[in-house]
Design an enzyme around this catalytic site. Structure first.
Site, PDB file in Angstrom:
ATOM      1  N   GLU A  96     102.557  -0.725  15.290  1.00  0.00           N
ATOM      2  CA  GLU A  96     101.944   0.027  16.397  1.00  0.00           C
ATOM      3  C   GLU A  96     102.875   0.947  17.176  1.00  0.00           C
ATOM      4  O   GLU A  96     102.525   1.390  18.265  1.00  0.00           O
ATOM      5  CB  GLU A  96     101.211  -0.943  17.360  1.00  0.00           C
ATOM      6  CG  GLU A  96     100.033  -1.644  16.692  1.00  0.00           C
ATOM      7  CD  GLU A  96      99.258  -2.598  17.593  1.00  0.00           C
ATOM      8  OE1 GLU A  96      99.655  -2.801  18.743  1.00  0.00           O
ATOM      9  OE2 GLU A  96      98.242  -3.150  17.114  1.00  0.00           O
ATOM     10  N   GLU A 117      93.937  -4.591  11.475  1.00  0.00           N
ATOM     11  CA  GLU A 117      93.861  -5.495  12.629  1.00  0.00           C
ATOM     12  C   GLU A 117      92.561  -5.255  13.361  1.00  0.00           C
ATOM     13  O   GLU A 117      92.191  -4.105  13.589  1.00  0.00           O
ATOM     14  CB  GLU A 117      94.984  -5.203  13.652  1.00  0.00           C
ATOM     15  CG  GLU A 117      96.255  -5.940  13.460  1.00  0.00           C
ATOM     16  CD  GLU A 117      97.162  -5.840  14.702  1.00  0.00           C
ATOM     17  OE1 GLU A 117      96.647  -5.728  15.832  1.00  0.00           O
ATOM     18  OE2 GLU A 117      98.381  -5.874  14.517  1.00  0.00           O
TER      19      GLU A 117
END
Ligand SMILES: *[C@@H]1O[C@H](CO)[C@@H](O)[C@H](O)[C@H]1NC(C)=O
Ligand SMILES: *[C@@H]1O[C@H](CO)[C@@H](O)[C@H](O)[C@H]1NC(C)=O
Ligand SMILES: *[C@@H]1O[C@H](CO)[C@@H](O)[C@H](O)[C@H]1NC(C)=O
Ligand SMILES: *[C@@H]1O[C@H](CO)[C@@H](O)[C@H](O)[C@H]1NC(C)=O
Ligand SMILES: *[C@@H]1O[C@H](CO)[C@@H](O)[C@H](O)[C@H]1NC(C)=O
Ligand SMILES: *[C@@H]1O[C@H](CO)[C@@H](O)[C@H](O)[C@H]1NC(C)=O
Ligand SMILES: *[C@@H]1O[C@H](CO)[C@@H](O)[C@H](O)[C@H]1NC(C)=O
Ligand SMILES: *[C@@H]1O[C@H](CO)[C@@H](O)[C@H](O)[C@H]1NC(C)=O
Ligand SMILES: *[C@@H]1O[C@H](CO)[C@@H](O)[C@H](O)[C@H]1NC(C)=O
Length: 892
Positions: free
Chosen positions: A478, A574
């Site tokens: 991320e 995710e």
């Protein structure tokens, strides 16, 4: 040659042959009674037995200095440990014979993290990266008789803080609600040990992996990598052997031999005479190539697609110095091809569709496109030294296997897992998406930092490369999206952080990974747009672009049971929703009645996700009826949170599987598989191993063949047939049964013909909810009949929120238990017969006093009788189990 047992070969070579010695190793691990370790704090008010592998929290717990660190508020109450400075001192004896060897090396497989090391009072070096193997040449420091090895650890919290004063890199700190520590990005340590939104901070120090003294005259095989390539009717195997000798020896002379066992009880042997000069640090590589006819090899497949065939590979180095000295390395390898296919999506989806824009993003294994079903792995324990516990790892990985998972993403805030972990993944067919360990942060790029990162990447890629389970590498978790999305207020310095991002993940890490492991794709970040992010200068305008790469998607505000809220993606790496752990699991952390309220200090303390409980509550209230004044409110809140999570992830996962047909979505890895403590989190398995309702649901929503309904915005129900098999499903029949909430007899049934290609998903039919007026009086059950498909689970659709369903009745339930005869490995099996008199929604069985597991759970009951298996290692009778069973279900 006959198929060899590598242990037998070693015992013959190492023990029985004259004039041959296997390289002499002296373990410094605590199991070796000839080593005594002591742990002390700075002012020496604490002095207890130390452990290797081990670390300060577990050693202080073992000695009784502190209590169970996962109980109550102990995470913050024991934080002083992380601020103190600790010393591990080991004493051991060295013989004159040991010291006759030319080289003595001290090898640490893992030191956590910043330590100064002395041997017999003299400095031998220091460490600053827990993911690096440290090797020290110590011959000149060792003495005959007793030796003292001392590791003085700096507080990781203070080290990170001091470093940040010089090399500040955003973010400033984690949110206050984490009760965490700041600047984890400054120290090469498990990032989650400074806290996360699902876990407490335990900034540990210690010797967390094995330590060994090695004595030799020739050289050691430290690692090996294996590159397999299919060429026509052969497999080509390139084995690269990483050798190391002492600084004072500049040449390695010897014979390198390689044995590979294949099918038909055959063993291939290859060898090479070596006479090579080493680098200054004593290292050098040697390569042995081999070609094996492909009829002697069975391919390795991911779970659900075939067997996981593994072959023994054994490499020996025999050197002539002094006696014939042998070093060896054993690995189990698999043969398979894997590629991450990023090609023009129009080729699959047509060039005049929105879905056909951009690039595909899917894994092809042995030439077949495979939809990756799975989850995300966080460390199996918040203390890394306990994270290697085999029983825990094995339980979690087999639970993943049992839920039809074929891929786990080892997330970037954890650790490079143990050899055992990857070996079990090889054996179970669980592919690994391996992040490098950089997560949710910007990272420094000063020379010291980059230097240690280089070593870390190089060593870990070499260590893990031979595992067939590893599918892909990703630079970080991320960090691209964090910079683009200004998560850490970096906007004013965007260009600086972008340059640094490229320095670290592109200029430093990428060439190392691709150099060692050219066969696997290196993604710069997860999520990213894959090749498109790279074309766009590594920080894409929208790293969540639905037409490229992978995405992470979280939305706690919209109605999570509604398929229509989810955005398209090529690969969902995710997505998740929180739930609370069961009361049984919470009881291992606290028994104080005042803690068992959502508003209690304790509950607040364990919830690290800002506004976490209010999101859970809002999700529950959209769909279920939970009375705030209910006397059992907390117990119901726990139970309903698990229902809500299970239904949300079911809906979202099925949306992704359905979208294989129209968006070529090719992966669904929900967040997250496991937990590190007893707290609200996104996990499907609680700390301690109990399955949440979500994990039971995963067994169904990941089923290889599944009918999956989607309630569309128009109120119709699109029916998809999902087929993860290599063969098509033809001439099949889908039956939709309409059930009144108050009766076990369907009030109406409708059938549709169905078919779908291999490894494919196709929309089959649309079921019209014929009478919009009384949609609150019924629900739908879907069932597949197809030749050659032995089992496809029922699926269900609830047309209205369950809180509005009319007619659900309080059921009468009777449960009887019988023992099954088959008993293996000490596992007792029981057959649980359940009889009911009406429809039941989310029937949830528990047997909290027994350490065992129901095969299935969280039932939508539409049959008057059914059977569930229960397995346990406990020696109990059927009657005892029957007595211990309790249940819950949903009722307005
Ligand atoms: C020694 O260190 C401990 C832990 O940091 C601290 O609690 C204690 O007060 C110190 N004792 C003395 C005598 O300095
Ligand atoms: C080392 O050897 C000496 C003498 O035999 C013995 O007293 C001592 O306990 C040994 N130390 C260790 C750590 O085994
Ligand atoms: C290496 O192999 C050669 C040929 O088989 C043999 O002559 C030699 O003795 C071997 N050397 C060692 C160190 O084993
Ligand atoms: C779109 O696909 C069609 C059929 O495959 C092809 O004839 C056409 O040239 C393509 N158009 C573009 C713009 O690529
Ligand atoms: C898009 O392509 C499909 C299949 O190739 C074709 O049937 C359809 O007419 C095309 N639509 C447009 C707007 O070109
Ligand atoms: C709570 O009580 C149970 C049952 O007596 C016990 O097993 C558990 O260890 C207790 N938990 C704590 C945190 O003391
Ligand atoms: C909860 O925490 C607050 C603030 O720390 C404190 O004032 C209060 O007494 C605590 N309540 C209980 C029941 O422990
Ligand atoms: C819950 O109890 C409170 C206080 O007795 C009352 O005012 C409120 O109306 C009750 N709420 C419900 C939903 O019954
Ligand atoms: C469901 O059952 C109830 C009670 O028997 C009945 O009143 C209702 O009409 C039924 N609904 C449908 C759609 O059959």
């Amino acid at each position: 040659m006959k198929l060899f047992s590598y242990k037998l070969v070693l015992s013959i070579i190492c023990v029985n042959l004259a004039n041959v010695v296997c390289l002499s190793k002296f373990s410094l691990d605590s199991w070796n009674e000839k080593v005594i370790w002591k742990l002390e704090n700075k002012n020496k008010t604490i002095s207890v037995a130390g452990s290797v592998p081990g670390a300060v929290y577990s050693d202080l717990q073992k000695s009784g200095t502190i209590g169970d660190i996962l109980q109550g508020f102990n995470d913050v109450l024991t934080r002083w440990i992380a601020y103190d400075s600790w010393t591990y001192t080991g004493k051991f004896n060295v013989s004159a014979k040991n010291l006759e060897n030319a080289v003595a090396q001290l090898v640490f497989e893992g030191v956590d993290t910043v330590a100064y090391i002395e041997l017999n009072g003299r400095s031998i070096g220091s460490t600053n990266n827990m993911f690096v193997r440290y090797v020290f040449n110590v011959k000149q420091y060792l003495q005959i008789g007793e030796n003292e090895l001392k590791l003085s650890f700096e507080s990781p919290v203070k080290f990170a803080k001091t470093r940040s004063e010089k090399y500040f890199t955003a973010p400033d700190c984690v949110p206050d609600i984490y009760n965490g520590e700041c600047h984890a990005n400054q120290i090469r340590k498990m990032q989650a040990s400074f806290s996360w939104d699902w876990g407490p901070a335990f900034p540990s120090v210690g010797i967390w992996r094995s330590a060994t003294l090695e004595f030799f005259n020739g050289a050691v095989i430290r690692s090996l990598t294996t590159h397999t390539e299919k060429r026509d009717s052969s497999w080509f195997l390139i084995t690269k052997v990483y050798l190391q000798t002492g600084e004072n020896i500049k040449r390695i002379k010897g014979n390198l031999s390689l044995y590979l066992s294949v099918e038909g009880h055959q063993t291939f042997k290859a060898g090479k005479y070596l006479d090579v000069a080493t680098r200054d640090d004593g290292t050098i590589e040697a390569e042995i190539d081999m070609s094996i006819s492909s009829n002697l090899i069975t391919e390795w497949w991911p779970n659900g697609y075939g067997d996981q065939r593994l072959y023994n590979l054994l490499v020996f180095l025999t050197t002539t110095e002094k006696d014939r000295e042998i070093s060896y390395k054993h690995a189990k390898i698999g043969f398979r091809t894997i590629e991450l296919v990023e090609e023009d999506a129009a080729l699959v989806l047509g060039n005049n569709t929105t879905a056909g824009h951009g690039l595909t993003f899917y894994f092809k294994v042995n030439g077949y496109p495979i939809f990756m079903k799975g989850s995300n792995w966080i460390p199996s324990n918040i203390l890394p030294e306990i994270g290697e516990n085999r029983k825990t790892i094995n339980n979690l990985l087999t639970a993943a296997r049992d839920a039809h998972m074929a891929m786990l993403r080892v997330w970037g805030g954890g650790i490079y897992e143990s050899d055992y972990f990857y070996r079990r993944c090889d054996e179970l067919g669980i592919l690994i998406w391996q992040d490098f360990l950089f997560a949710c942060s910007m990272y420094p790029v000063d020379p010291d930092f980059l230097e240690t990162v280089k070593t870390e990447i190089e060593q870990n890629v070499i260590r893990l490369q031979h595992h067939p389970s590893i599918a892909v590498w990703a630079g970080n978790n991320e960090n691209e999206v964090a910079l683009r999305g200004n998560w850490y207020n970096t906007k004013s310095e965007f260009e600086k952080y972008k340059r640094e991002y490229i320095t670290l993940y592109v200029d430093t890490i990428k060439p190392i990974v691709e150099g060692i492991d050219p066969g696997r794709r290196y993604l710069v970040s997860s999520p990213s747009n894959g090749h498109k992010s790279e074309e766009d200068g590594y920080i894409a305008q929208n790293p969540y672009d639905p037409n490229y790469g992978d995405t992470h998607y979280y939305n706690y505000l919209a109605d999570s049971w509604d398929s229509n809220i989810y955005p398209q993606t090529r690969f969902a790496s995710e997505y998740g929703f929180q739930s609370l752990p069961s009361i049984k699991t919470m009881r291992t952390a606290t028994n104080r009645t005042e803690d068992y309220y959502v508003e209690s200090n304790y509950s607040k303390h364990r919830q690290h996700s800002p506004a976490g409980y209010s999101f859970i509550e809002a999700q529950i209230n959209r769909r279920l009826n939970l009375d705030k004044n209910d006397t059992k409110y907390f117990e119901k809140f726990v139970f309903y949170s698990q229902i809500s999570q299970a239904m949300a992830i079911k809906t979202e996962t099925e949306f992704y599987r359905q979208s294989q047909s129209n968006w070529y979505t090719m992966g669904a890895l929900f967040w997250q598989l496991n937990d590190v403590w007893q707290a609200p989190s996104w996990s499907s398995i609680e700390f301690g191993g109990k399955w949440k309702m979500l994990h039971y649901f995963a067994k169904t929503f990941f089923a290889p063949v599944l009918i999956s309904p989607r309630l569309t915005k128009t109120g119709d129900v699109d029916i998809y047939l999902i087929n993860d098999r290599f063969v098509p499903i033809i001439d099949a029949k889908i039956t939709v049964d309409v059930f009144n909430w108050s009766s076990l007899a369907p009030i109406r049934s409708k059938s549709y013909p169905a078919d779908v290609g291999p490894l494919n998903t196709r929309m089959q039919a649309t079921f019209t909810l014929w009478n919009a007026e009384n949609k609150d009086e019924f629900f739908l059950r879907f069932f597949l009949q197809a030749e050659g498909v032995p089992s496809s689970p029922y699926n269900y659709l609830f047309p209205v929120p369950l809180k509005n369903a009319k007619g659900l009745k309080k059921p009468n339930i009777s449960i009887t238990v019988q023992k099954r005869d088959d008993k293996n490995n000490g596992v007792n099996k029981f057959k649980i017969n359940i009889n009911v008199d009406t429809v039941i929604i989310f029937l949830w069985l528990e047997a909290d006093s027994v350490d065992g597991k129901f095969e299935e759970n969280g039932f939508v009951v539409t049959e008057a009788n059914f059977i569930v298996d229960f397995t346990t290692q406990d020696a109990i009778t059927a009657k005892e189990l029957e007595k211990s069973i309790t249940y819950q279900y949903y009722l307005q």
